[in-house]
Design a protein around this motif. Structure first.
Motif, mmCIF file in Angstrom:
data_model
loop_
_atom_site.group_PDB
_atom_site.id
_atom_site.type_symbol
_atom_site.label_atom_id
_atom_site.label_comp_id
_atom_site.label_asym_id
_atom_site.label_seq_id
_atom_site.Cartn_x
_atom_site.Cartn_y
_atom_site.Cartn_z
ATOM 1 N N ASP A 8 -62.948 -53.937 42.976
ATOM 2 C CA ASP A 8 -63.187 -53.331 44.283
ATOM 3 C C ASP A 8 -62.224 -52.179 44.539
ATOM 4 O OD1 ASP A 8 -65.186 -55.182 44.746
ATOM 5 O OD2 ASP A 8 -63.897 -56.521 45.913
ATOM 6 N N ILE A 35 -66.646 -56.549 52.117
ATOM 7 C CA ILE A 35 -67.298 -57.052 50.909
ATOM 8 C C ILE A 35 -66.676 -58.378 50.471
ATOM 9 C CG2 ILE A 35 -67.692 -56.574 48.461
ATOM 10 C CD1 ILE A 35 -67.830 -53.575 49.286
ATOM 11 N N ILE A 74 -75.757 -58.576 46.978
ATOM 12 C CA ILE A 74 -75.054 -57.327 46.697
ATOM 13 C C ILE A 74 -74.538 -57.335 45.265
ATOM 14 C CG2 ILE A 74 -73.064 -55.902 47.313
ATOM 15 C CD1 ILE A 74 -73.383 -56.841 50.168
ATOM 16 N N LEU A 78 -70.001 -52.077 44.939
ATOM 17 C CA LEU A 78 -70.481 -51.444 46.164
ATOM 18 C C LEU A 78 -69.304 -50.762 46.855
ATOM 19 C CD1 LEU A 78 -72.547 -50.926 48.448
ATOM 20 C CD2 LEU A 78 -71.873 -53.160 49.396
ATOM 21 N N ILE A 94 -79.065 -55.164 46.942
ATOM 22 C CA ILE A 94 -78.369 -53.934 46.563
ATOM 23 C C ILE A 94 -77.936 -54.055 45.109
ATOM 24 C CG2 ILE A 94 -76.366 -52.468 47.012
ATOM 25 C CD1 ILE A 94 -76.453 -53.362 49.901
ATOM 26 N N ASP A 96 -76.087 -52.269 41.492
ATOM 27 C CA ASP A 96 -74.708 -51.940 41.132
ATOM 28 C C ASP A 96 -74.384 -50.480 41.448
ATOM 29 O OD1 ASP A 96 -74.510 -54.524 40.130
ATOM 30 O OD2 ASP A 96 -75.003 -53.917 38.076
ATOM 31 N N ASP A 97 -73.101 -50.226 41.711
ATOM 32 C CA ASP A 97 -72.580 -48.858 41.881
ATOM 33 C C ASP A 97 -73.281 -48.093 43.000
ATOM 34 O OD1 ASP A 97 -70.685 -48.913 39.609
ATOM 35 O OD2 ASP A 97 -72.510 -49.119 38.426
ATOM 36 N N VAL A 98 -73.528 -48.769 44.108
ATOM 37 C CA VAL A 98 -74.153 -48.159 45.277
ATOM 38 C C VAL A 98 -73.073 -47.683 46.246
ATOM 39 C CG1 VAL A 98 -75.569 -48.631 47.326
ATOM 40 C CG2 VAL A 98 -76.300 -49.450 45.071
ATOM 41 N N THR A 99 -73.327 -46.563 46.910
ATOM 42 C CA THR A 99 -72.399 -46.019 47.900
ATOM 43 C C THR A 99 -73.107 -45.891 49.247
ATOM 44 O OG1 THR A 99 -71.200 -44.758 46.215
ATOM 45 C CG2 THR A 99 -70.903 -44.082 48.508
ATOM 46 N N SER A 122 -79.703 -49.345 41.364
ATOM 47 C CA SER A 122 -78.314 -49.027 41.021
ATOM 48 C C SER A 122 -78.059 -47.529 41.159
ATOM 49 C CB SER A 122 -78.013 -49.477 39.588
ATOM 50 O OG SER A 122 -78.129 -50.886 39.474
#
Length: 216
Positions: A8, A35, A74, A78, A94, A96-99, A122
């Motif tokens: 994280d 998170i 999730i 994230l 959601i 992976d690697d989402v903003t 992703s």
């Protein structure tokens, strides 16, 4: 737990140039705290402890300004930047690697039961204030412009802007994580420009015809 916490923190350091140290991220970033709380709430939710799960999530909302329903699924890494006003609904999924930026809503559109919230692939970036509503799917590497409202499925590698959201760009390649969500195409302005060019061409053609008729 420590491995997830490290991941994280490294995620924030990689995507936010304002982050200067791991200690700063750990103590000062509400997205990281939200998170971590969601993971606890989600475990309780999966075991059927719904009230306890909601208590954890609501406590996190009061502390961070980020509301994540404990039922949401999730993926890894994230990143919730700033986070104020972010809402993630119960049946949201959601990748992976989402903003997600501040003010984002991943919500429903009514009182339907079952799957009623979005699914994000992703490497998706959702700009500030954007709303993604209903049981729709955003594919991998999708970018949603700030303030957009998305109500329909979006294929992979697309950029969506406007209200309602429209696809204005589609790529076939797989880029790295793309955090640019402000400098996006304006489809309305582009349409007006096309109309202006067309009108100018017609006026030129009309003037030429008038000149020809006068010569006769």
């Amino acid at each position: 737990m420590f491995r997830q916490m490290k991941e994280d923190i490294e995620t924030v350091l990689a995507r936010d140039p304002a982050a200067h140290s791991r200690l700063e991220v750990l103590l000062c970033y509400p997205g990281v705290r939200a998170i971590r709380s969601h993971r606890r709430a989600h475990r309780a939710y999966e075991k059927g402890h719904f009230t306890w799960a909601r208590w954890i999530s609501q406590r996190a909302r009061k502390r961070t300004g980020i509301e994540i329903h404990p039922g949401a699924v999730i993926g890894k890494r994230l990143f919730i930047d700033h986070g104020s006003g972010v809402v993630i609904g119960e049946t949201t999924v959601i990748g992976d690697d989402v903003t997600l930026y501040q003010g984002v809503t991943l919500g429903g559109t009514g009182k339907d039961t079952g799957k009623r919230h979005p699914t994000l692939g992703s490497n998706v970036t959702v700009g500030a204030g954007a709303k993604v509503l209903g049981p729709i799917t955003l594919g991998n590497h999708v970018k949603v412009g700030a303030g957009s409202i998305v109500l329909k499925d979006v294929p992979d590698h697309c950029t969506v802007v406007g209200n309602p959201g429209r696809i204005v760009r589609q790529k076939n390649k797989t880029p790295d994580i793309d955090l640019e969500h402000g400098n996006l195409p304006d489809p309305v302005l582009e349409r007006f420009n096309q109309m202006a060019e067309r009108i100018a061409a017609l006026e030129k053609q009309l003037a030429l015809q008038e000149k020809t008729q006068e010569g006769k």
